[in-house]
Design a protein around this motif. Structure first.
Motif, PDB file in Angstrom:
ATOM      1  N   ASN A   1      47.646 -60.795 100.771  1.00 43.77           N
ATOM      2  CA  ASN A   1      48.095 -61.379  99.449  1.00 43.77           C
ATOM      3  C   ASN A   1      47.007 -61.856  98.724  1.00 43.77           C
ATOM      4  N   ALA A   2      46.984 -61.975  97.412  1.00 43.09           N
ATOM      5  CA  ALA A   2      46.319 -62.782  96.504  1.00 43.09           C
ATOM      6  C   ALA A   2      46.790 -63.446  95.453  1.00 43.09           C
ATOM      7  N   ILE A   3      45.936 -64.338  94.849  1.00 37.82           N
ATOM      8  CA  ILE A   3      46.496 -65.126  93.735  1.00 37.82           C
ATOM      9  C   ILE A   3      45.691 -64.484  92.590  1.00 37.82           C
ATOM     10  N   ILE A   4      46.406 -64.068  91.553  1.00 40.93           N
ATOM     11  CA  ILE A   4      45.847 -63.375  90.398  1.00 40.93           C
ATOM     12  C   ILE A   4      45.952 -64.286  89.290  1.00 40.93           C
ATOM     13  N   ARG A   5      44.642 -64.652  88.667  1.00 42.48           N
ATOM     14  CA  ARG A   5      44.817 -65.548  87.702  1.00 42.48           C
ATOM     15  C   ARG A   5      44.178 -65.228  86.399  1.00 42.48           C
TER      16      ARG A   5
ATOM     17  N   LEU B   1      46.278 -54.074  87.998  1.00 45.35           N
ATOM     18  CA  LEU B   1      46.460 -54.699  86.745  1.00 45.35           C
ATOM     19  C   LEU B   1      46.082 -54.242  85.465  1.00 45.35           C
ATOM     20  N   VAL B   2      44.754 -53.964  85.541  1.00 48.61           N
ATOM     21  CA  VAL B   2      44.278 -53.570  84.312  1.00 48.61           C
ATOM     22  C   VAL B   2      44.951 -52.223  83.817  1.00 48.61           C
ATOM     23  N   GLU B   3      45.101 -51.117  84.895  1.00 48.20           N
ATOM     24  CA  GLU B   3      45.724 -49.825  84.558  1.00 48.20           C
ATOM     25  C   GLU B   3      47.108 -50.148  84.021  1.00 48.20           C
TER      26      GLU B   3
ATOM     27  N   ASN C   1      39.380 -67.059  73.259  1.00 45.04           N
ATOM     28  CA  ASN C   1      38.762 -66.359  72.221  1.00 45.04           C
ATOM     29  C   ASN C   1      39.327 -64.710  72.253  1.00 45.04           C
ATOM     30  N   ASP C   2      38.508 -63.730  72.248  1.00 48.17           N
ATOM     31  CA  ASP C   2      39.031 -62.541  72.190  1.00 48.17           C
ATOM     32  C   ASP C   2      38.741 -61.739  73.531  1.00 48.17           C
ATOM     33  N   THR C   3      38.645 -62.492  74.630  1.00 49.58           N
ATOM     34  CA  THR C   3      38.606 -61.837  75.973  1.00 49.58           C
ATOM     35  C   THR C   3      39.479 -62.621  76.948  1.00 49.58           C
ATOM     36  N   ALA C   4      40.047 -61.808  77.949  1.00 52.82           N
ATOM     37  CA  ALA C   4      40.642 -61.981  79.038  1.00 52.82           C
ATOM     38  C   ALA C   4      39.901 -62.046  80.266  1.00 52.82           C
TER      39      ALA C   4
ATOM     40  N   THR D   1      36.271 -67.543 100.203  1.00 55.02           N
ATOM     41  CA  THR D   1      37.400 -67.121  99.554  1.00 55.02           C
ATOM     42  C   THR D   1      37.077 -65.947  98.670  1.00 55.02           C
ATOM     43  N   PRO D   2      37.331 -64.497  99.500  1.00 53.48           N
ATOM     44  CA  PRO D   2      36.757 -63.647  98.722  1.00 53.48           C
ATOM     45  C   PRO D   2      37.466 -63.439  97.391  1.00 53.48           C
ATOM     46  N   LYS D   3      36.811 -62.681  96.223  1.00 56.61           N
ATOM     47  CA  LYS D   3      37.486 -62.612  94.912  1.00 56.61           C
ATOM     48  C   LYS D   3      37.012 -61.587  94.276  1.00 56.61           C
ATOM     49  N   PHE D   4      37.554 -61.154  93.165  1.00 50.64           N
ATOM     50  CA  PHE D   4      36.806 -60.168  92.320  1.00 50.64           C
ATOM     51  C   PHE D   4      37.225 -60.543  90.708  1.00 50.64           C
ATOM     52  N   VAL D   5      36.415 -60.533  90.117  1.00 48.02           N
ATOM     53  CA  VAL D   5      36.512 -60.949  88.603  1.00 48.02           C
ATOM     54  C   VAL D   5      36.058 -59.774  87.611  1.00 48.02           C
ATOM     55  N   GLU D   6      36.939 -59.641  86.624  1.00 42.31           N
ATOM     56  CA  GLU D   6      36.692 -58.558  85.509  1.00 42.31           C
ATOM     57  C   GLU D   6      37.003 -59.212  84.027  1.00 42.31           C
ATOM     58  N   GLU D   7      36.108 -58.891  83.200  1.00 42.17           N
ATOM     59  CA  GLU D   7      36.462 -59.174  81.784  1.00 42.17           C
ATOM     60  C   GLU D   7      37.127 -57.992  81.131  1.00 42.17           C
ATOM     61  N   TYR D   8      38.164 -58.557  80.217  1.00 43.99           N
ATOM     62  CA  TYR D   8      38.866 -57.686  79.632  1.00 43.99           C
ATOM     63  C   TYR D   8      39.238 -57.964  78.166  1.00 43.99           C
TER      64      TYR D   8
END
Length: 488
Positions: free
Chosen positions: A58-62, A94-96, A67-70, A6-13
């Motif tokens: 298509n992708a599922i965005i979660r 999405l971040v932009e 705390n202080d991080t998404a 299940t290809p994915k990409f994760v980023e902390e914001y």
């Protein structure tokens, strides 16, 4: 380029100076601005779907806030191994958008929109984003881990390893790994109507663990691991193995019913069955809405494409359809107990009832199904045996005349028995080339009987005056034999 089942990409914001409520509104507006669909909102985050159409990526965005991080995660919704950077691109988009909306929305706007969102928040105890993930795809972090049984992914690797082990054993025994012969496949347990219906019922299951070359194995094992990662966590070990074996059996009996003379092997019938189980579940509310919609589209397209692809020659589409339909029925039955996970008795009762019904159905079809090719082969074995006995008279040079005459009479009897055999097998449903050959065999038998009758006269009268007739019949017999060899 992300890669995985299940290809994915994760980023902390980081939220910086924003409150959870403020950030939630900004994310919601950003998702809407990108044209994505929001399927779930809670005080701790949002689940969205890119909604690029049935045939688009298509992708599922979660987005989960703690705390202080998404944490922003994009996961491919389709059955792909590579995403070619598309999940990363979705997260960056999405971040932009979030960065842009941070300066667009006033405090009043945010407060008003948060009131609107909060009206649809689930109860605190039912927040889906706080529940542990149901899938096990996240645990598959390396290639070797797909071989290892683990919680939520136990039966799938066992089946995976068993299929590979059978293939390795076949290769060790000298079976061609690219294109095994029909004889090799039959020796290892392929499904073949004349043999399966001749008491070798076990071929209905053994063929499910047998593959026609390494490419066939790799394609099926990829599909097995993919559906196993998605489905086994929901079904559990007992339901999963039951569904796999029962749909494999249903696929095999369907193939047997549809094909007269096809050698069938492979796990695809059972795998289609598991996709059928999952499709049934995806039409219920057992799975979260956004995940359900994305997977339903992906799985339906996958199944449809492979069924269409199965229309070409060399693919046992009957097994695929049999497994798929069986899986849909089993899947809908399983939902009764999946909605009541605490009711163990209901779970075991359903499994037992489905198993009994499937075995009785397959047993009845197995017994009722005609085996014309098998019956024909048995008849021709008797034909060959009679022919061998009749021709023994040619090995009796120097034997007493009465003994030779007795052998000739017996030979005529054997030829007449073969005529009766041909009359019986002529009523069976066999390919047209076989029927054409049988017509020549009838001519062959008529000539044999005439030649034996002349031979009897020659031996009984102890004369050579029938030699010309004998030579004529022998020549005609050889012409028919040569014509049949030319066709083979």
């Amino acid at each position: 380029m992300a890669v995985g089942f299940t290809p994915k990409f994760v980023e902390e914001y980081p939220l910086d100076n924003l409150s959870t409520a403020q950030f939630l509104v900004i994310v919601h507006e950003s998702v809407n601005d990108l044209g994505w669909e929001t399927s779930y909102v809670s005080p701790t985050g949002i689940i969205a779907y890119t909604a690029n159409g049935v045939f688009g990526w298509n992708a599922i965005i979660r987005i989960t806030i703690e705390n202080d991080t998404a944490t922003v995660k994009s996961s491919s919704a389709g059955s792909e191994m590579f995403d070619f950077g598309r999940n990363k691109k979705a997260v960056k988009s999405l971040v932009e958008a979030i960065d842009e909306f941070k300066s667009k929305l006033s405090a009043e706007d945010i407060e008003e929109k948060h009131l609107q969102l909060s009206a649809n928040f689930p109860p605190a105890g039912d927040d889906y984003l706080k529940l542990p993930p149901q899938g096990t795809a996240e645990q598959i972090n390396g290639f070797l881990t797909i071989f290892k049984p683990q919680p939520g992914y136990f039966v799938t690797p066992v089946l995976f390893n068993l299929n590979i082990l059978v293939f390795i054993l076949m290769a060790i025994k000298g079976v061609d790994i690219l294109s095994p012969t029909v004889a090799d496949l039959l020796q290892w347990g392929a499904n073949f109507k004349p043999l399966t219906l001749d008491g070798q019922w076990w071929r209905l299951l053994t063929n499910v663990f047998l593959h026609i070359g390494i490419l066939h194995l790799l394609l099926n094992m990829y599909a097995l691991v993919y559906i196993g990662l998605l489905l086994e966590p929901h079904l559990g070990k007992l339901r999963f193995i039951t569904a796999y074996l029962l749909t494999g059996l249903l696929a095999s009996i369907t193939s047997l019913w549809w094909h007269e003379n096809t050698v069938s092997a492979g796990a695809s019938g059972a795998i289609f069955g598991m996709y059928g189980v999952f499709l049934a579940m995806l039409t219920t509310d057992l799975i979260e809405k956004s995940t359900r919609r994305a997977l339903l589209t992906s799985i339906a397209v996958f199944v449809g494409y492979n069924l269409l692809n199965g229309l070409k020659s060399g693919v046992d589409n009957a097994a695929h359809i049999g497994g798929l339909v069986g899986g849909l029925i089993i899947g809908y039955c399983f939902t009764l107990s999946l909605k009541k996970p605490a009711d163990i008795r209901l779970k075991h009762s359903l499994i037992a009832i489905l198993t009994i019904i499937t075995l009785i159905t397959c047993g009845w079809i197995y017994k009722a199904m005609p085996n014309d090719i098998g019956d024909y082969d048995k008849g021709m074995e008797m034909f060959t045996s009679n022919e061998t006995r009749a021709l023994e008279v040619y090995n009796m040079k120097g034997a007493p005349r009465p003994k030779v005459l007795t052998a000739i009479k017996k030979g005529i009897g054997y030829w007449n028995e073969d005529i009766k055999i041909l009359e019986r097998v002529d009523k069976l449903s066999v390919p047209e080339p076989i029927k054409m050959r049988d017509k020549k065999l009838k001519q062959y038998l008529d000539l044999r009987i005439k030649s034996f009758e002349i031979m009897y006269k020659a031996v009984d009268e102890n004369t050579d005056k029938y030699n010309a007739d004998m030579n004529y019949y022998n020549h005609q017999i050889q012409v028919i034999i040569d014509s049949m060899k030319a066709v083979e």
